[in-house]
Design a protein around this motif. Structure first.
Motif, PDB file in Angstrom:
ATOM      1  N   ALA A   1       0.831  -1.202   0.000  1.00 31.99           N
ATOM      2  CA  ALA A   1       0.000   0.000   0.000  1.00 31.99           C
ATOM      3  C   ALA A   1       0.869   1.256   0.000  1.00 31.99           C
ATOM      4  N   ALA A   2       1.928   1.265   0.808  1.00 32.03           N
ATOM      5  CA  ALA A   2       2.832   2.416   0.857  1.00 32.03           C
ATOM      6  C   ALA A   2       3.534   2.606  -0.478  1.00 32.03           C
ATOM      7  N   GLU A   3       3.983   1.515  -1.083  1.00 31.04           N
ATOM      8  CA  GLU A   3       4.643   1.596  -2.392  1.00 31.04           C
ATOM      9  C   GLU A   3       3.700   2.157  -3.446  1.00 31.04           C
ATOM     10  N   ASP A   4       2.460   1.689  -3.462  1.00 32.68           N
ATOM     11  CA  ASP A   4       1.470   2.179  -4.429  1.00 32.68           C
ATOM     12  C   ASP A   4       1.214   3.667  -4.250  1.00 32.68           C
ATOM     13  N   LEU A   5       1.022   4.082  -3.003  1.00 34.48           N
ATOM     14  CA  LEU A   5       0.762   5.500  -2.737  1.00 34.48           C
ATOM     15  C   LEU A   5       1.921   6.374  -3.179  1.00 34.48           C
ATOM     16  N   LEU A   6       3.132   5.963  -2.823  1.00 33.66           N
ATOM     17  CA  LEU A   6       4.297   6.768  -3.198  1.00 33.66           C
ATOM     18  C   LEU A   6       4.545   6.758  -4.698  1.00 33.66           C
TER      19      LEU A   6
ATOM     20  N   GLU B   1      -6.793  -1.706  -2.693  1.00 29.38           N
ATOM     21  CA  GLU B   1      -7.923  -1.095  -1.977  1.00 29.38           C
ATOM     22  C   GLU B   1      -7.541   0.207  -1.284  1.00 29.38           C
ATOM     23  N   VAL B   2      -6.403   0.226  -0.607  1.00 31.58           N
ATOM     24  CA  VAL B   2      -5.972   1.443   0.084  1.00 31.58           C
ATOM     25  C   VAL B   2      -5.707   2.556  -0.931  1.00 31.58           C
ATOM     26  N   LEU B   3      -5.091   2.215  -2.041  1.00 30.59           N
ATOM     27  CA  LEU B   3      -4.832   3.197  -3.094  1.00 30.59           C
ATOM     28  C   LEU B   3      -6.148   3.759  -3.634  1.00 30.59           C
ATOM     29  N   ARG B   4      -7.123   2.889  -3.856  1.00 36.05           N
ATOM     30  CA  ARG B   4      -8.433   3.328  -4.363  1.00 36.05           C
ATOM     31  C   ARG B   4      -9.106   4.267  -3.365  1.00 36.05           C
ATOM     32  N   LEU B   5      -9.091   3.915  -2.087  1.00 41.10           N
ATOM     33  CA  LEU B   5      -9.693   4.771  -1.065  1.00 41.10           C
ATOM     34  C   LEU B   5      -8.997   6.128  -0.996  1.00 41.10           C
ATOM     35  N   PHE B   6      -7.683   6.118  -1.092  1.00 40.54           N
ATOM     36  CA  PHE B   6      -6.914   7.360  -1.094  1.00 40.54           C
ATOM     37  C   PHE B   6      -7.322   8.230  -2.281  1.00 40.54           C
ATOM     38  N   ARG B   7      -7.410   7.603  -3.442  1.00 44.24           N
ATOM     39  CA  ARG B   7      -7.810   8.315  -4.662  1.00 44.24           C
ATOM     40  C   ARG B   7      -9.192   8.940  -4.513  1.00 44.24           C
TER      41      ARG B   7
ATOM     42  N   ARG C   1       0.580  -3.956  17.228  1.00 43.88           N
ATOM     43  CA  ARG C   1       0.516  -5.288  17.838  1.00 43.88           C
ATOM     44  C   ARG C   1      -0.788  -5.968  17.446  1.00 43.88           C
ATOM     45  N   GLY C   2      -0.754  -7.278  17.443  1.00 43.89           N
ATOM     46  CA  GLY C   2      -1.975  -8.043  17.231  1.00 43.89           C
ATOM     47  C   GLY C   2      -2.569  -7.932  15.848  1.00 43.89           C
ATOM     48  N   GLY C   3      -1.741  -7.718  14.838  1.00 47.03           N
ATOM     49  CA  GLY C   3      -2.249  -7.663  13.470  1.00 47.03           C
ATOM     50  C   GLY C   3      -2.950  -6.373  13.101  1.00 47.03           C
ATOM     51  N   VAL C   4      -2.667  -5.311  13.831  1.00 46.49           N
ATOM     52  CA  VAL C   4      -3.284  -4.012  13.536  1.00 46.49           C
ATOM     53  C   VAL C   4      -2.826  -3.524  12.161  1.00 46.49           C
ATOM     54  N   PHE C   5      -3.764  -3.077  11.352  1.00 46.87           N
ATOM     55  CA  PHE C   5      -3.433  -2.438  10.082  1.00 46.87           C
ATOM     56  C   PHE C   5      -4.425  -1.312   9.875  1.00 46.87           C
ATOM     57  N   ASP C   6      -4.023  -0.106  10.225  1.00 40.54           N
ATOM     58  CA  ASP C   6      -4.831   1.094  10.029  1.00 40.54           C
ATOM     59  C   ASP C   6      -4.081   2.028   9.103  1.00 40.54           C
ATOM     60  N   VAL C   7      -4.815   2.706   8.264  1.00 40.86           N
ATOM     61  CA  VAL C   7      -4.237   3.720   7.391  1.00 40.86           C
ATOM     62  C   VAL C   7      -4.935   5.031   7.729  1.00 40.86           C
ATOM     63  N   GLU C   8      -4.143   6.008   8.145  1.00 38.29           N
ATOM     64  CA  GLU C   8      -4.665   7.332   8.472  1.00 38.29           C
ATOM     65  C   GLU C   8      -4.053   8.362   7.541  1.00 38.29           C
ATOM     66  N   VAL C   9      -4.847   9.352   7.189  1.00 38.54           N
ATOM     67  CA  VAL C   9      -4.367  10.470   6.388  1.00 38.54           C
ATOM     68  C   VAL C   9      -4.743  11.740   7.131  1.00 38.54           C
TER      69      VAL C   9
ATOM     70  N   GLY D   1      -4.627  12.377  10.185  1.00 42.38           N
ATOM     71  CA  GLY D   1      -5.365  12.077  11.398  1.00 42.38           C
ATOM     72  C   GLY D   1      -6.725  11.431  11.196  1.00 42.38           C
ATOM     73  N   ALA D   2      -7.178  11.329   9.957  1.00 41.35           N
ATOM     74  CA  ALA D   2      -8.473  10.703   9.664  1.00 41.35           C
ATOM     75  C   ALA D   2      -8.256   9.261   9.210  1.00 41.35           C
ATOM     76  N   LEU D   3      -9.037   8.347   9.756  1.00 37.97           N
ATOM     77  CA  LEU D   3      -8.914   6.937   9.417  1.00 37.97           C
ATOM     78  C   LEU D   3      -9.418   6.681   8.001  1.00 37.97           C
ATOM     79  N   LEU D   4      -8.554   6.098   7.175  1.00 41.68           N
ATOM     80  CA  LEU D   4      -8.909   5.775   5.798  1.00 41.68           C
ATOM     81  C   LEU D   4      -9.284   4.307   5.663  1.00 41.68           C
ATOM     82  N   TYR D   5      -8.555   3.436   6.351  1.00 44.83           N
ATOM     83  CA  TYR D   5      -8.845   2.001   6.323  1.00 44.83           C
ATOM     84  C   TYR D   5      -8.455   1.393   7.664  1.00 44.83           C
ATOM     85  N   SER D   6      -9.267   0.449   8.136  1.00 47.46           N
ATOM     86  CA  SER D   6      -8.975  -0.251   9.381  1.00 47.46           C
ATOM     87  C   SER D   6      -9.296  -1.726   9.223  1.00 47.46           C
TER      88      SER D   6
END
Length: 70
Positions: A3-8, A51-57, A24-32, A34-39
């Protein structure tokens, strides 16, 4: 990491900073800004490829052109 590679790759011309923070515990959140984009916790699943790239777009840079490489 994908996801980071796609965004960059596509939006390096508008992203000022990108930070990967371990959790910890398999957490995967994407914030932009301060706003949560994906959790993963909220959706109950891993993000699909692209999916993360699409949401960002859709939510952050609608109408912004993808970075073109020579």
């Amino acid at each position: 990491m994908r996801a980071a590679e796609d965004l960059l790759h596509d939006y390096q011309h508008v992203i000022e900073e990108l930070a990967l923070v371990t959790g910890r515990g398999g957490v995967f959140d994407v914030e932009v800004d301060g706003a949560l984009l994906y959790s993963k916790q909220q959706t109950g699943r891993h993000a699909e490829p692209g999916e993360v790239l699409r949401l960002f777009r859709e939510r952050v840079v609608p109408g912004v052109a993808v970075y073109e490489r020579d």
